[in-house]
Design a protein around this motif. Structure first.
Motif, PDB file in Angstrom:
ATOM      1  N   LEU A   1      18.558   6.500  62.820  1.00 55.27           N
ATOM      2  CA  LEU A   1      18.526   5.328  61.947  1.00 55.27           C
ATOM      3  C   LEU A   1      18.023   4.094  62.694  1.00 55.27           C
ATOM      4  CD1 LEU A   1      19.253   3.579  59.483  1.00 55.27           C
ATOM      5  CD2 LEU A   1      21.623   3.565  60.309  1.00 55.27           C
TER       6      LEU A   1
ATOM      7  N   LEU B   1      26.042   7.377  56.605  1.00 56.23           N
ATOM      8  CA  LEU B   1      27.148   6.784  55.855  1.00 56.23           C
ATOM      9  C   LEU B   1      28.143   7.855  55.427  1.00 56.23           C
ATOM     10  CD1 LEU B   1      28.125   4.061  54.752  1.00 56.23           C
ATOM     11  CD2 LEU B   1      26.896   4.580  52.628  1.00 56.23           C
TER      12      LEU B   1
ATOM     13  N   VAL C   1      22.824   8.345  63.614  1.00 55.12           N
ATOM     14  CA  VAL C   1      22.903   6.933  63.984  1.00 55.12           C
ATOM     15  C   VAL C   1      21.739   6.563  64.903  1.00 55.12           C
ATOM     16  CG1 VAL C   1      24.245   5.205  65.233  1.00 55.12           C
ATOM     17  CG2 VAL C   1      25.396   6.794  63.708  1.00 55.12           C
TER      18      VAL C   1
ATOM     19  N   LEU D   1      14.193   2.438  62.434  1.00 53.85           N
ATOM     20  CA  LEU D   1      14.134   1.088  61.866  1.00 53.85           C
ATOM     21  C   LEU D   1      13.392   0.161  62.825  1.00 53.85           C
ATOM     22  CD1 LEU D   1      15.050  -0.619  59.457  1.00 53.85           C
ATOM     23  CD2 LEU D   1      17.135  -1.160  60.736  1.00 53.85           C
TER      24      LEU D   1
ATOM     25  N   ALA E   1      14.424   6.313  58.408  1.00 57.09           N
ATOM     26  CA  ALA E   1      15.536   5.379  58.556  1.00 57.09           C
ATOM     27  C   ALA E   1      16.401   5.356  57.300  1.00 57.09           C
ATOM     28  CB  ALA E   1      15.005   3.975  58.857  1.00 57.09           C
TER      29      ALA E   1
ATOM     30  N   SER F   1      18.326   8.629  57.005  1.00 56.12           N
ATOM     31  CA  SER F   1      19.364   8.685  58.032  1.00 56.12           C
ATOM     32  C   SER F   1      20.528   7.767  57.691  1.00 56.12           C
ATOM     33  CB  SER F   1      18.773   8.301  59.398  1.00 56.12           C
ATOM     34  OG  SER F   1      17.767   9.207  59.768  1.00 56.12           O
ATOM     35  N   PHE F   2      20.226   6.614  57.094  1.00 55.92           N
ATOM     36  CA  PHE F   2      21.292   5.689  56.700  1.00 55.92           C
ATOM     37  C   PHE F   2      22.194   6.336  55.659  1.00 55.92           C
ATOM     38  CE2 PHE F   2      22.854   2.540  53.644  1.00 55.92           C
ATOM     39  CZ  PHE F   2      23.634   1.761  54.484  1.00 55.92           C
ATOM     40  N   SER F   3      21.569   6.967  54.678  1.00 54.84           N
ATOM     41  CA  SER F   3      22.336   7.628  53.621  1.00 54.84           C
ATOM     42  C   SER F   3      23.220   8.725  54.197  1.00 54.84           C
ATOM     43  CB  SER F   3      21.376   8.214  52.577  1.00 54.84           C
ATOM     44  OG  SER F   3      22.084   8.870  51.557  1.00 54.84           O
TER      45      SER F   3
END
Length: 305
Positions: free
Chosen positions: A221, A70, A218, A225, A62, A65-67
C-alpha cells in the motif's frame, strides 16, 4: 462503451477495464498480493504502452491493498512493528526504482527492460512456488509430517528486534534489505511485490502465516502510493482516468477475494498462485517472441525520434 484515455492516448472499453480491475483485485485480496504482476501485462496486451501501464497500475495496486489491508487490520493479522521496518527499506527502494525507471526511459530501453524482467521474474518465481505448493499438497494427502523449519544464518545477524505480533526475534538488517528490493522492483515493473515478499517472509524470515499477508499488504500500500506520486511528478505517465477505473474495480474485487482466501488451505493457495504467476510469465514470453511489435510501440510519451 468506449472511453478515451488522455495519457495512454487510445480509447478503451470501460467495462473491460473495470472487469480487469475487479478480477485482479479479487486475486489481490485472495493471495495477499498487489496484483500488478497480472494487471500490468493485461494492460500491455490491450495496447497500452509499458511505461504508462507501470505508472498507472501503481495506483490500482495501492487501492486494492488498502481494501485488503483494512480487512486484515480488523482481524489483528498485521504486525505494525514488522511493517514499519519493512517500510524503512521500501520507501528508499521505491525512490531508487522510480529514478531507474526515468533513466531507462531516457535511454529508450524501458519497454525492453520491463518485458524481459516480467519473463524472467514471473517464470522463475512461478515455477518455484508451483513446485513447492505441489509438494506440500502431496505431503498433506499422504499424511506426511511437513519438515520442521529451522533457523538459518539470517537469524544470527546483529541488530535484532522483537516483533511481538509475529512472535519472532529477528535482525532488522534483512528486513530493511527485503523492503528495498520489493520497493525497487515495484516501482520499475509496476508490481506490488507481494508474490515475492510473502514466500520470503514465510520461508526465510520464518514469519508466521497468520501475519504475513496483512503485513505484506501494508508495505504494498505505502510503496505503491509513493510510487504513484513520484511517477506522476517526475514522468507524467499516470493516466488518472485509467487509474480511477482500475481502482473502482480493484477495491470491489479485493473485498470478495479476502473472504475467499480464508476458505482455502495454505498449500492450495501457494499452488494456485504459483500456477497463475507461471502462466502470466509464459504468456508474456510468447508475446515477446511471436509479436514483439505489440509490446514495443513507438508511442512513448514525451520522447520523439
Amino acid at each position: 462503451m468506449q472511453l478515451y484515455l488522455p495519457i495512454a492516448d487510445l480509447p478503451v472499453n470501460v467495462f473491460l477495464v473495470l472487469a480487469m480491475g475487479a478480477a485482479v483485485g479479487f486475486v489481490s485480496g485472495m493471495f495477499g498480493i498487489g496484483g500488478g504482476f497480472l494487471m500490468t501485462p493485461l494492460l500491455i496486451f490491450i495496447g497500452i504502452t509499458p511505461a504508462v501501464a507501470v505508472a498507472s497500475v501503481a495506483s490500482h495496486i495501492a487501492a486494492s491493498s488498502f481494501s485488503g489491508a483494512l480487512t486484515y487490520w480488523r482481524r489483528r493479522a498485521i504486525d505494525p512493528a514488522l511493517a514499519s521496518v519493512l517500510l524503512c527499506g521500501g520507501v528508499t527502494g521505491t525512490a531508487l526504482g522510480v529514478w531507474t525507471f526515468t533513466q531507462l526511459r531516457a535511454l529508450g530501453q524501458l519497454d525492453l527492460m520491463i518485458a524481459l524482467s516480467y519473463v524472467v521474474l514471473l517464470t522463475t518465481v512461478g515455477s518455484l512456488m508451483f513446485s513447492e505448493g505441489l509438494r506440500a499438497l502431496m505431503r498433506t494427502r499422504r499424511g506426511a509430517v511437513p519438515p520442521r523449519r529451522t533457523h538459518n544464518w539470517i537469524h544470527g545477524l546483529p541488530l535484532k528486534m522483537r516483533f511481538k505480533r509475529s512472535k519472532i526475534y529477528l535482525s532488522v538488517i534483512p528486513v530493511v534489505i527485503i523492503g528495498i528490493v520489493i520497493g525497487f522492483i515495484g516501482a520499475v515493473m509496476g508490481i506490488g511485490g507481494g508474490f515475492i515478499l510473502v514466500p520470503i517472509m514465510i520461508y526465510i524470515l520464518r514469519v508466521p502465516t497468520s501475519t504475513v499477508v496483512g503485513t505484506s499488504m501494508v508495505l504494498t500500500l505505502v510503496t505503491m502510493l509513493f510510487a504513484t506520486m513520484l511517477h506522476a511528478v517526475t514522468n507524467h505517465l499516470v493516466d488518472a482516468v485509467l487509474a480511477l477505473i482500475l481502482m473502482v474495480g480493484g477495491v470491489t474485487g479485493a473485498q470478495f477475494g479476502a473472504r475467499a482466501g480464508q476458505k482455502i488451505r495454505g498449500e492450495q493457495l501457494r499452488l494456485l498462485l504459483g500456477l497463475l504467476i507461471l502462466s502470466v510469465g509464459v504468456r508474456f514470453a510468447v508475446e515477446l517472441v511471436i509479436r514483439p511489435e505489440d509490446l514495443f510501440t513507438i508511442r512513448e510519451l514525451g520522447v520523439s525520434g
